[in-house]
Design an enzyme around this catalytic site. Structure first.
Site, PDB file in Angstrom:
ATOM      1  N   HIS A 123      14.744  15.275   3.862  1.00 60.23           N
ATOM      2  CA  HIS A 123      15.252  15.874   5.104  1.00 60.23           C
ATOM      3  C   HIS A 123      16.788  15.995   5.059  1.00 60.23           C
ATOM      4  O   HIS A 123      17.498  15.347   5.836  1.00 60.23           O
ATOM      5  CB  HIS A 123      14.789  15.073   6.329  1.00 60.23           C
ATOM      6  N   ARG A 132       9.806  21.860   9.842  1.00 57.29           N
ATOM      7  CA  ARG A 132       9.250  20.583  10.287  1.00 57.29           C
ATOM      8  C   ARG A 132       7.935  20.370   9.530  1.00 57.29           C
ATOM      9  O   ARG A 132       7.135  21.303   9.375  1.00 57.29           O
ATOM     10  CB  ARG A 132       8.953  20.582  11.788  1.00 57.29           C
ATOM     11  N   GLU A 182       7.241  11.599   8.482  1.00 56.57           N
ATOM     12  CA  GLU A 182       8.454  11.089   7.816  1.00 56.57           C
ATOM     13  C   GLU A 182       8.715   9.645   8.202  1.00 56.57           C
ATOM     14  O   GLU A 182       8.524   9.301   9.373  1.00 56.57           O
ATOM     15  CB  GLU A 182       9.659  11.965   8.216  1.00 56.57           C
TER      16      GLU A 182
HETATM   17  P1  NAP Z   1      15.723  29.760  15.986  1.00 52.74           P
HETATM   18  O1  NAP Z   1      16.973  30.561  15.839  1.00 52.74           O
HETATM   19  O2  NAP Z   1      15.189  29.484  17.338  1.00 52.74           O
HETATM   20  O3  NAP Z   1      14.618  30.462  15.081  1.00 52.74           O
HETATM   21  C1  NAP Z   1      13.268  30.157  15.144  1.00 52.74           C
HETATM   22  C2  NAP Z   1      12.511  31.469  15.070  1.00 52.74           C
HETATM   23  O4  NAP Z   1      11.114  31.208  14.963  1.00 52.74           O
HETATM   24  C3  NAP Z   1      12.707  32.355  16.308  1.00 52.74           C
HETATM   25  O5  NAP Z   1      13.040  33.657  15.868  1.00 52.74           O
HETATM   26  C4  NAP Z   1      11.339  32.322  16.973  1.00 52.74           C
HETATM   27  O6  NAP Z   1      11.038  33.506  17.651  1.00 52.74           O
HETATM   28  C5  NAP Z   1      10.443  32.161  15.775  1.00 52.74           C
HETATM   29  N1  NAP Z   1       9.100  31.678  16.123  1.00 52.74           N
HETATM   30  C6  NAP Z   1       8.754  30.770  17.056  1.00 52.74           C
HETATM   31  N2  NAP Z   1       7.414  30.587  17.047  1.00 52.74           N
HETATM   32  C7  NAP Z   1       6.923  31.422  16.108  1.00 52.74           C
HETATM   33  C8  NAP Z   1       5.628  31.718  15.631  1.00 52.74           C
HETATM   34  N3  NAP Z   1       4.559  31.109  16.143  1.00 52.74           N
HETATM   35  N4  NAP Z   1       5.484  32.630  14.640  1.00 52.74           N
HETATM   36  C9  NAP Z   1       6.561  33.269  14.126  1.00 52.74           C
HETATM   37  N5  NAP Z   1       7.833  33.040  14.535  1.00 52.74           N
HETATM   38  C10 NAP Z   1       7.995  32.126  15.530  1.00 52.74           C
HETATM   39  O7  NAP Z   1      15.904  28.341  15.302  1.00 52.74           O
HETATM   40  P2  NAP Z   1      16.784  27.969  14.007  1.00 52.74           P
HETATM   41  O8  NAP Z   1      18.134  27.558  14.426  1.00 52.74           O
HETATM   42  O9  NAP Z   1      16.615  29.042  12.992  1.00 52.74           O
HETATM   43  O10 NAP Z   1      16.005  26.641  13.540  1.00 52.74           O
HETATM   44  C11 NAP Z   1      14.654  26.717  13.153  1.00 52.74           C
HETATM   45  C12 NAP Z   1      14.089  25.346  12.859  1.00 52.74           C
HETATM   46  O11 NAP Z   1      14.655  24.832  11.665  1.00 52.74           O
HETATM   47  C13 NAP Z   1      14.393  24.260  13.892  1.00 52.74           C
HETATM   48  O12 NAP Z   1      13.498  24.325  14.987  1.00 52.74           O
HETATM   49  C14 NAP Z   1      14.216  22.973  13.092  1.00 52.74           C
HETATM   50  O13 NAP Z   1      12.900  22.517  13.221  1.00 52.74           O
HETATM   51  C15 NAP Z   1      14.461  23.422  11.660  1.00 52.74           C
HETATM   52  N6  NAP Z   1      15.653  22.796  11.046  1.00 52.74           N
HETATM   53  C16 NAP Z   1      15.501  21.918  10.010  1.00 52.74           C
HETATM   54  C17 NAP Z   1      16.604  21.362   9.404  1.00 52.74           C
HETATM   55  C18 NAP Z   1      16.466  20.396   8.265  1.00 52.74           C
HETATM   56  O14 NAP Z   1      17.275  19.491   8.159  1.00 52.74           O
HETATM   57  N7  NAP Z   1      15.504  20.552   7.380  1.00 52.74           N
HETATM   58  C19 NAP Z   1      17.893  21.684   9.853  1.00 52.74           C
HETATM   59  C20 NAP Z   1      18.022  22.574  10.905  1.00 52.74           C
HETATM   60  C21 NAP Z   1      16.882  23.138  11.499  1.00 52.74           C
HETATM   61  P3  NAP Z   1      11.365  33.612  19.227  1.00 52.74           P
HETATM   62  O15 NAP Z   1      12.846  33.845  19.261  1.00 52.74           O
HETATM   63  O16 NAP Z   1      10.535  34.782  19.632  1.00 52.74           O
HETATM   64  O17 NAP Z   1      10.935  32.326  19.861  1.00 52.74           O
HETATM   65  C1  GLV Z   2      17.238  19.009  11.797  1.00 48.73           C
HETATM   66  O1  GLV Z   2      16.192  18.801  11.312  1.00 48.73           O
HETATM   67  C2  GLV Z   2      17.484  19.803  12.956  1.00 48.73           C
HETATM   68  O2  GLV Z   2      16.548  20.283  13.617  1.00 48.73           O
HETATM   69  O3  GLV Z   2      18.677  19.981  13.267  1.00 48.73           O
END
Ligand code: NAP
Ligand code: GLV
Length: 302
Positions: free
Chosen positions: A268, A221, A250
């Protein structure tokens, strides 16, 4: 619904409920959302919709907010919880697409693909040259993954196949402290959700800690990075480059970034494959239909 979804998903939704869908261009205006959510039992929202306190307060009958995204920083979850409204997201189904895209950005910035493409399109390419647009090889380099969840781990697995060494930092303290990750990594890739804790996690001080030869990748983000500080670091060559899929405001992009050669800018696109977007829409619809049918949702937010 703040926009239409693929036909197969619309068919399922229309069979299960009466659908009021915003059919205008682009993002549904916030005032329209506040007005049209009144009386609805469910809201199907996109990552670009601000599901604010005023939206939730206007939706006095709401039972579920189904976001078509894994990130849910666009939703006021505190207010939703206070009112007993279930919030759901779309984890897992987009992990591969987003990790693939992160690798695409890593390759694009380290191999100077954007610069090369601009050179060809502008008619400035004079032919193969031994020392033209030399980049950085990935094998043997260190990737620092910040946020070692689903997408962070999937990026790490892909980068290992390119011969990179992986380190990570996490909230629980497993892995490497962020300071050390920043000062030792050749590429830093951000995968933490946007929260009050992670807003501007990477600012001037953190960028100054990175190697001058290092690259920053942000597919999570925009507000996780202080964009003004990043533009300054790139302009002053404090780091070698950056690749971004997300921005602080954005679709606005910091004007300084637009004129810099050492940054790759994507609109994005992390989860943007036909298969993934369909799976996200399908999962959001299943969550919504389950709650309206009195069943537990498949993927409530934690
Ligand atoms: P996820 O599985 O929840 O992974 C996020 C990780 O970040 C978790 O391991 C969490 O730890 C850790 N975390 C939270 N706060 C932190 C901090 N302050 N310092 C270090 N680590 C921390 O989520 P995901 O499915 O991988 O998705 C992650 C993010 O990607 C989403 O929230 C979204 O914003 C982004 N995203 C973007 C796109 C795009 O189109 N560009 C697409 C999909 C996702 P804990 O488990 O301990 O909370
Ligand atoms: C996209 O940005 C998502 O969080 O799925």
């Amino acid at each position: 619904m703040t926009r239409g979804l693929p036909l197969s998903v619309m068919t399922r939704l229309e069979a299960a409920c009466d659908v009021d869908r915003f059919d205008g261009k682009g993002v549904m205006p916030h005032d329209d959302l506040v007005a049209r959510v009144a009386g609805k039992h469910a809201l199907l929202s996109m990552v670009t919709d601000a599901v604010s306190r005023s939206v939730i307060e206007a939706g006095t009958n709401l039972r579920v907010i189904a976001n078509v995204a894994v990130g849910y920083n666009n939703i006021d979850v505190v207010t939703a919880r206070e009112r007993g409204i279930i919030v759901t997201n779309t984890p897992d189904v987009l992990t591969d697409a987003t990790a693939d895209f992160t690798l695409a950005l890593i390759l694009a910035v380290t191999r100077r693909l954007g610069e090369g493409e601009r050179m060809v399109r502008r008619g400035n390419w004079k032919g193969w040259a031994f020392d033209q647009l030399l980049g950085m090889q990935l094998r043997g380099r260190q990737l620092g993954v910040v946020g070692f969840g689903r997408i962070g781990r999937a990026v790490a697995a892909r980068a290992s196949a390119f011969g990179m060494t992986i380190v990570h930092s996490s909230r629980s303290g497993s892995g490497m402290p962020l300071d050390r990750l920043l000062s030792t990594s050749d590429i830093v890739s951000l995968h933490v959700p946007l929260t009050s804790e992670t807003r501007h996690l990477i600012g001037q001080a953190e960028l100054a800690r990175m190697k001058r030869s290092a690259y920053l990748i942000n597919t999570t983000r925009g507000p996780v990075v202080d964009e003004t500080a990043l533009a300054w670091a790139l302009r002053s060559r404090l780091i070698a480059g950056a690749a971004l899929d997300v921005y602080e405001r954005e679709p606005e992009v910091h004007p300084d970034l637009l004129s810099l050669e050492n940054v790759v800018l994507a609109p994005h696109l992390g989860s943007a494959t036909t298969e993934t977007r369909t799976a996200m829409a399908d999962l959001a619809a299943s969550n919504l239909i389950a709650v309206l049918g009195g069943k537990p949702p498949l993927t409530p937010i934690p």
